[in-house]
Design a protein around this motif. Structure first.
Motif, PDB file in Angstrom:
ATOM      1  N   ILE A 195       0.899  -1.397  -0.130  1.00  0.00           N
ATOM      2  CA  ILE A 195       0.158   0.025  -0.021  1.00  0.00           C
ATOM      3  C   ILE A 195       0.900   1.264   0.161  1.00  0.00           C
ATOM      4  N   THR A 196       2.107   1.121   0.549  1.00  0.00           N
ATOM      5  CA  THR A 196       2.806   2.208   0.746  1.00  0.00           C
ATOM      6  C   THR A 196       4.018   2.259  -0.231  1.00  0.00           C
ATOM      7  N   ASN A 197       4.267   1.053  -1.185  1.00  0.00           N
ATOM      8  CA  ASN A 197       5.405   1.052  -2.072  1.00  0.00           C
ATOM      9  C   ASN A 197       4.576   0.685  -3.486  1.00  0.00           C
ATOM     10  N   PHE A 221      -1.525   9.843   2.964  1.00  0.00           N
ATOM     11  CA  PHE A 221      -2.289   8.663   3.561  1.00  0.00           C
ATOM     12  C   PHE A 221      -1.067   7.412   3.577  1.00  0.00           C
ATOM     13  N   ALA A 222      -0.537   7.274   2.644  1.00  0.00           N
ATOM     14  CA  ALA A 222       0.561   6.269   2.567  1.00  0.00           C
ATOM     15  C   ALA A 222       1.606   6.474   3.685  1.00  0.00           C
ATOM     16  N   ILE A 223       2.153   7.962   4.091  1.00  0.00           N
ATOM     17  CA  ILE A 223       2.962   7.950   4.997  1.00  0.00           C
ATOM     18  C   ILE A 223       2.283   7.822   6.671  1.00  0.00           C
ATOM     19  N   GLU A 226       1.747   3.906   7.090  1.00  0.00           N
ATOM     20  CA  GLU A 226       3.149   3.369   7.091  1.00  0.00           C
ATOM     21  C   GLU A 226       3.520   3.658   8.748  1.00  0.00           C
ATOM     22  N   LYS A 227       3.409   4.843   9.184  1.00  0.00           N
ATOM     23  CA  LYS A 227       3.957   4.864  10.376  1.00  0.00           C
ATOM     24  C   LYS A 227       3.088   4.233  11.596  1.00  0.00           C
ATOM     25  N   ILE A 228       1.832   4.185  11.160  1.00  0.00           N
ATOM     26  CA  ILE A 228       0.782   3.194  12.074  1.00  0.00           C
ATOM     27  C   ILE A 228       1.050   1.969  12.015  1.00  0.00           C
ATOM     28  N   TYR A 229       1.224   1.206  11.085  1.00  0.00           N
ATOM     29  CA  TYR A 229       1.669  -0.277  11.255  1.00  0.00           C
ATOM     30  C   TYR A 229       3.011  -0.541  11.287  1.00  0.00           C
ATOM     31  N   ILE A 230       3.996   0.336  11.153  1.00  0.00           N
ATOM     32  CA  ILE A 230       5.282   0.130  11.690  1.00  0.00           C
ATOM     33  C   ILE A 230       5.263   0.118  13.125  1.00  0.00           C
ATOM     34  N   ALA A 231       4.629   1.118  13.734  1.00  0.00           N
ATOM     35  CA  ALA A 231       4.522   1.565  15.221  1.00  0.00           C
ATOM     36  C   ALA A 231       4.035   0.071  15.909  1.00  0.00           C
ATOM     37  N   ILE A 232       2.767  -0.320  15.221  1.00  0.00           N
ATOM     38  CA  ILE A 232       2.332  -1.653  15.891  1.00  0.00           C
ATOM     39  C   ILE A 232       2.962  -2.686  15.480  1.00  0.00           C
ATOM     40  N   CYS A 233       3.370  -3.227  14.237  1.00  0.00           N
ATOM     41  CA  CYS A 233       3.874  -4.406  13.985  1.00  0.00           C
ATOM     42  C   CYS A 233       5.480  -4.327  13.993  1.00  0.00           C
ATOM     43  N   GLY A 234       6.108  -3.440  13.995  1.00  0.00           N
ATOM     44  CA  GLY A 234       7.524  -3.155  14.092  1.00  0.00           C
ATOM     45  C   GLY A 234       8.144  -2.953  15.101  1.00  0.00           C
ATOM     46  N   VAL A 235       7.005  -2.309  16.204  1.00  0.00           N
ATOM     47  CA  VAL A 235       7.744  -2.159  17.551  1.00  0.00           C
ATOM     48  C   VAL A 235       7.037  -2.716  18.522  1.00  0.00           C
ATOM     49  N   ILE A 236       5.639  -2.379  18.804  1.00  0.00           N
ATOM     50  CA  ILE A 236       5.006  -2.964  19.761  1.00  0.00           C
ATOM     51  C   ILE A 236       4.798  -4.506  20.043  1.00  0.00           C
ATOM     52  N   GLN A 237       4.579  -4.920  18.729  1.00  0.00           N
ATOM     53  CA  GLN A 237       4.496  -6.379  18.785  1.00  0.00           C
ATOM     54  C   GLN A 237       5.794  -7.201  19.012  1.00  0.00           C
ATOM     55  N   PRO A 238       6.879  -7.042  18.220  1.00  0.00           N
ATOM     56  CA  PRO A 238       8.037  -7.747  18.800  1.00  0.00           C
ATOM     57  C   PRO A 238       8.392  -7.663  20.369  1.00  0.00           C
ATOM     58  N   LEU A 239       8.527  -6.281  20.596  1.00  0.00           N
ATOM     59  CA  LEU A 239       8.721  -6.072  22.191  1.00  0.00           C
ATOM     60  C   LEU A 239       7.891  -6.732  23.052  1.00  0.00           C
ATOM     61  N   VAL A 324      13.949   4.087  17.688  1.00  0.00           N
ATOM     62  CA  VAL A 324      12.700   4.857  18.286  1.00  0.00           C
ATOM     63  C   VAL A 324      13.146   6.204  19.169  1.00  0.00           C
ATOM     64  N   VAL A 325      14.205   5.707  19.870  1.00  0.00           N
ATOM     65  CA  VAL A 325      14.708   6.681  20.921  1.00  0.00           C
ATOM     66  C   VAL A 325      15.483   7.899  19.877  1.00  0.00           C
ATOM     67  N   PHE A 326      16.356   7.408  18.874  1.00  0.00           N
ATOM     68  CA  PHE A 326      17.207   8.211  18.084  1.00  0.00           C
ATOM     69  C   PHE A 326      16.488   8.271  16.791  1.00  0.00           C
ATOM     70  N   ASP A 327      16.040   9.450  16.332  1.00  0.00           N
ATOM     71  CA  ASP A 327      15.423   9.569  15.327  1.00  0.00           C
ATOM     72  C   ASP A 327      16.467   9.810  14.021  1.00  0.00           C
ATOM     73  N   THR A 328      17.559   9.898  14.046  1.00  0.00           N
ATOM     74  CA  THR A 328      18.712   9.638  12.976  1.00  0.00           C
ATOM     75  C   THR A 328      19.189   8.277  12.726  1.00  0.00           C
ATOM     76  N   PHE A 329      18.761   7.351  13.548  1.00  0.00           N
ATOM     77  CA  PHE A 329      19.102   6.020  13.336  1.00  0.00           C
ATOM     78  C   PHE A 329      18.185   5.216  12.775  1.00  0.00           C
ATOM     79  N   HIS A 330      18.108   5.424  11.572  1.00  0.00           N
ATOM     80  CA  HIS A 330      17.076   4.475  10.532  1.00  0.00           C
ATOM     81  C   HIS A 330      17.644   4.627   9.247  1.00  0.00           C
TER      82      HIS A 330
END
Length: 382
Positions: A195-197, A221-223, A226-239, A324-330
Motif C-alpha cells: 500500500i505504501t510501495n 495517507f501512505a506516510i 506506514e507510521k501506524i503499522y510500523i509502530a504496531i507491527c515493527g515496535v509494539i508487537q516484537p517487544l 525509536v529513541v534516536f530519530d537519526t538512526f534509521h
C-alpha cells in the motif's frame, strides 16, 4: 559517489558499489549532503570500511541461512512423521516452517545485494525488488517467530502452574487455531507494504535501459498508514512478544527448580503416604506441582528454546529501541550506514536460533531423536 563536505574526493573507484549507494539505496539526497552531522557520521564508517564490513556480513549471513534451511527442513520432516496428535508438535512445526521461510527470504534479500555488487544485468532493480518481495516480509515474519515462541513458552508455563486445568483446554485443534491467529495478526500485515510501495518501470542511466523498480508512495495517507503499522507491527508487537517469552522463561525456570527440590524431598512411597496423612493440603499442592518425567523434559526443552530465542532476539529489541529513541538512526537518517550494517548483523540471530533448535530437539526429545536417526539412515532398523 557522494563526497564528504569539505573533504577531497576519494580517488578509489568502486563502480558497482557506487551504483549500489547512489542508485539502489537512493538515500543521498541533496539536502543532507551539506549536513555537518552527516559528515561526522560518514567519518565514523568510511566508504571502504562500510562496503568491506557489509559484504562480509552478507556472506556470513548467507552461510548461517544455509544451515537454517537445512536444519529446519529436517525439523519439518521429523515432525510430520511424528504426527500432530500432540499440541506441542503443531506449535514446534509452525516454528520450524517460519524459521525455514525466514532463511529463504533472507537468502533472496542477500541475493539482491550480491547481484548488484557483481553488476549482474537484470530486467529489474535487484536490491529494491528483493527488499519489497523478501526483506519486508522477513521483518514481519521474524515477529511471527517471536509470537510463536511466546505462545509455546506461555502454554508450557500454564501447564506447569495449573496442570489439571489447562491440559483440558490445550488441544491439537486449539493449538492449530492459535498458530493461524498468530500468523494472521503478525505476518499478514506485511502485505500492507504494497500500500505504501509500488512497482514501476524506470529508466536506469547506468545501463541506458528501462527496468522494473520498487519505489515508495509519497502521499499523506501512505506516510500516515506506514507510521501506524510500523509502530504496531515493527515496535509494539516484537517487544511485547519478547517480554512474554522472557517472563514465561523465568517462571518456568523457577518452577522447575521447585519441582526438582520437591522430587529430592520425596524419596519413597512411604514418605509420600505419611505426608498425605499429616498434611492433606500440602499433599494436594505437591500433587499439582508434580509433573511426569515426559512433561518435565518437554518443559526443559521449551526453556532451552526460549533461552536461545532470548539471546538471539535481544540485539533486535535493542536496535528497535535505538531507532525509536534516536530519530537519526534509521535507513534514511544520518547514521544510515551504521543502521544498515547493524540491521544485517542482528538479523543473523534468527537463523542462528533456527539452526540450533534441531540440536535441542535431538538432545532432549527421545521420539524426535529416534525418527531423526531413521530419517537420515543412522539407524538401519525399519
Amino acid at each position: 559517489m557522494y563526497v564528504h563536505s569539505g573533504e577531497e574526493e576519494n580517488t578509489t573507484s568502486y563502480p558497482a558499489l557506487d551504483q549500489m549507494t547512489e542508485n539502489l539505496f537512493n538515500i543521498w539526497d541533496n539536502d543532507s549532503k551539506e549536513s555537518p552531522m552527516l559528515t561526522l557520521a560518514s567519518r565514523i564508517l568510511s566508504d571502504e570500511q562500510f562496503y568491506i564490513i557489509f559484504l562480509f556480513v552478507i556472506y556470513t549471513s548467507q552461510l548461517i541461512n544455509n544451515c537454517a534451511i537445512i536444519a529446519n527442513s529436517l525439523n519439518i520432516a521429523v515432525f510430520v512423521k511424528l504426527g500432530f496428535s500432540e499440541p506441542s508438535n503443531i506449535s514446534l512445526t509452525a516454528l520450524a516452517v517460519c524459521d525455514f521461510t525466514l532463511a529463504v527470504l533472507m537468502t533472496w534479500s542477500n541475493l539482491g545485494f550480491w547481484l548488484t555488487y557483481h553488476n549482474v544485468r537484470l530486467p529489474f532493480h535487484s536490491v529494491n525488488v528483493s527488499y519489497l518481495t523478501g526483506g519486508a516480509q522477513w521483518a514481519f515474519l521474524s515477529t511471527t517467530v517471536a509470537w510463536i515462541t511466546a505462545f509455546i513458552s506461555f502454554e508450557r508455563c500454564l501447564c506447569i502452574l495449573f496442570p489439571l486445568k489447562v491440559r483440558r483446554l490445550i488441544t491439537p485443534r486449539g493449538t492449530f487455531v492459535a498458530m493461524l491467529i498468530i500468523i494472521l495478526l503478525t505476518f499478514c500485515p506485511s502485505f500492507f507494504t504494497y500500500i505504501t510501495n509500488t512497482f514501476v518501470s524506470v529508466f536506469n542511466p547506468y545501463r541506458n535501459v528501462t527496468i522494473l523498480d520498487a519505489i515508495p508512495i509519497y502521499s499523506e495517507f501512505a506516510i500516515l498508514f506506514e507510521k501506524i503499522y510500523i509502530a504496531i507491527c515493527g515496535v509494539i508487537q516484537p517487544l511485547l512478544a519478547f517480554s512474554i517469552v522472557l517472563i514465561c522463561t523465568v517462571l518456568l525456570v523457577v518452577q522447575l527448580r521447585k519441582i526438582s527440590s520437591w522430587r529430592l524431598s520425596v524419596t519413597s512411597a512411604k514418605s509420600q503416604r505419611v505426608q498425605s496423612e499429616e498434611n492433606p493440603a500440602a499433599s494436594s499442592s505437591a500433587a499439582e506441582a508434580r509433573i511426569s518425567k515426559k512433561e518435565e523434559r518437554l518443559v526443559r526443552m521449551v526453556v532451552a528454546i526460549a533461552t536461545i530465542f532470548i539471546a538471539s532476539y535481544t540485539p533486535t529489541c535493542i536496535m528497535i529501541l535505538c531507532s525509536v529513541v534516536f530519530d537519526t538512526f534509521h535507513l534514511f537518517g544520518v547514521y544510515r550506514r551504521l543502521f544498515i550494517v547493524s540491521g544485517y548483523i542482528v538479523s543473523m540471530g534468527q537463523p542462528i536460533s533456527g539452526s540450533v533448535n534441531i540440536l535441542i530437539y535431538y538432545k532432549m526429545a527421545s521420539k524426535f531423536r529416534s525418527v531423526f536417526r531413521r530419517l537420515v539412515r543412522l539407524d538401519h532398523q525399519e
